[in-house]
Design an enzyme around this catalytic site. Structure first.
Site, PDB file in Angstrom:
ATOM      1  N   MET A 136      53.852  42.727  33.124  1.00 44.67           N
ATOM      2  CA  MET A 136      54.699  43.891  33.158  1.00 44.67           C
ATOM      3  C   MET A 136      54.868  43.677  34.356  1.00 44.67           C
ATOM      4  O   MET A 136      54.539  42.983  35.255  1.00 44.67           O
ATOM      5  CB  MET A 136      53.176  44.676  32.979  1.00 44.67           C
ATOM      6  CG  MET A 136      52.146  43.852  34.130  1.00 44.67           C
ATOM      7  SD  MET A 136      50.421  44.957  32.898  1.00 44.67           S
ATOM      8  CE  MET A 136      50.240  44.057  31.503  1.00 44.67           C
ATOM      9  N   CYS A 137      55.245  44.878  35.297  1.00 45.02           N
ATOM     10  CA  CYS A 137      55.205  45.135  36.880  1.00 45.02           C
ATOM     11  C   CYS A 137      56.221  44.590  36.968  1.00 45.02           C
ATOM     12  O   CYS A 137      57.714  44.202  36.734  1.00 45.02           O
ATOM     13  CB  CYS A 137      53.603  44.919  37.368  1.00 45.02           C
ATOM     14  SG  CYS A 137      53.838  45.714  38.745  1.00 45.02           S
ATOM     15  N   ILE A 138      56.003  43.594  37.993  1.00 44.24           N
ATOM     16  CA  ILE A 138      57.148  42.370  38.358  1.00 44.24           C
ATOM     17  C   ILE A 138      56.837  41.124  37.842  1.00 44.24           C
ATOM     18  O   ILE A 138      58.256  40.646  38.255  1.00 44.24           O
ATOM     19  CB  ILE A 138      56.698  41.989  40.130  1.00 44.24           C
ATOM     20  CG1 ILE A 138      57.941  41.437  41.285  1.00 44.24           C
ATOM     21  CG2 ILE A 138      54.971  41.580  39.941  1.00 44.24           C
ATOM     22  CD1 ILE A 138      58.721  42.398  41.468  1.00 44.24           C
ATOM     23  N   PRO A 140      57.943  40.080  34.892  1.00 44.54           N
ATOM     24  CA  PRO A 140      59.161  39.646  34.483  1.00 44.54           C
ATOM     25  C   PRO A 140      59.958  39.406  34.639  1.00 44.54           C
ATOM     26  O   PRO A 140      61.096  38.849  34.756  1.00 44.54           O
ATOM     27  CB  PRO A 140      59.605  40.913  33.927  1.00 44.54           C
ATOM     28  CG  PRO A 140      58.288  42.361  33.389  1.00 44.54           C
ATOM     29  CD  PRO A 140      57.405  41.904  34.404  1.00 44.54           C
ATOM     30  N   THR A 191      57.525  45.890  30.787  1.00 44.94           N
ATOM     31  CA  THR A 191      57.022  47.249  30.436  1.00 44.94           C
ATOM     32  C   THR A 191      56.586  47.253  32.362  1.00 44.94           C
ATOM     33  O   THR A 191      56.768  45.940  33.325  1.00 44.94           O
ATOM     34  CB  THR A 191      55.768  47.817  30.422  1.00 44.94           C
ATOM     35  OG1 THR A 191      55.559  49.357  30.462  1.00 44.94           O
ATOM     36  CG2 THR A 191      54.687  47.734  30.404  1.00 44.94           C
TER      37      THR A 191
END
Length: 221
Positions: A136-138, A140, A191
């Site tokens: 999630m967030c950064i 990926p 996400t």
């Protein structure tokens, strides 16, 4: 129903230099609500730096990623070197700048970044075993380093970050905060969380969906 075992990798404690606390807690809460057995891990390394979260200024001190992550895990955490993919059904990694500063060098090196060796070894083991992974967030941003070129993921809508992700060989898909992007072949679910969230409940809308999907994928063998 058998309880699924999920490994969660934390990257410190605090959005600017460690794991995003809201994202981490939402993840742990949702996993518990769904009956999963969770073990937190973190690399036993020094943080890139320490940020004063009140002022945003860098502080002249050093902190350890594992020690700081233990704050979120209430002490129930292990060195990432003890993590074995075969002991778990899935892996989830919350975001925060710690992901781009302590788990990888993405914050400073962008598309030329590397992933911390112990973290990479564990993530690759989950990928090779075909076990579901949630980022999630950064976080990926490092998907291409784990899965290789062609992996599909999202960091939300930030053009600059998306461009760096694409340059590393991933296929970036724009995504709303309340939604998820799934690479079906690789069982990777991502996400945006606080890359887009304006509130904790907005962050939770996508994270809960992601956690639910990751757990669903553990049943699809």
């Amino acid at each position: 129903m058998t309880h699924k075992k999920v490994a969660v990798i934390l990257s410190g404690c605090g959005v600017y230099d460690g794991a995003e606390i809201h994202e981490s807690v939402i993840t742990l809460l949702r996993l518990d609500q769904r009956g999963a057995i969770v073990q937190c891990f973190a690399p036993n390394v020094a943080q890139l730096h320490v940020i004063n979260h009140l002022t945003g200024e860098e502080m002249p001190e050093s902190r350890n990623v594992l020690v700081e992550s233990a704050r979120i895990a209430r002490g129930e955490i292990k060195d990432i070197r003890e993590a074995r993919a075969e002991d778990f059904d899935a892996l989830i990694v919350p975001g925060g700048f710690g992901s781009a500063k302590n788990l990888s060098s993405f914050a400073s090196e962008g598309s030329a970044c590397s992933v911390q060796a112990d973290v990479l070894a564990v993530a690759e083991a989950f990928a090779e075993a075909g076990k579901p992974v949630g980022l999630m967030c950064i976080t990926p941003a490092i998907a291409a380093k784990i899965y290789g070129p062609g992996v599909t993921c999202t960091i939300g809508k930030d053009p600059e970050t998306a461009a760096a992700v694409s340059k590393m060989g991933a296929t970036h898909q724009e995504c709303e905060v309340s939604d998820i992007v799934e690479d079906k072949a690789r069982k990777l679910v991502s996400t945006p969380a606080y890359m887009l969230a304006k509130s904790i409940s907005e962050a939770a809308s996508g994270i809960n969906k992601m956690v639910d999907r990751v757990l669903e994928l553990t049943h699809e063998d």
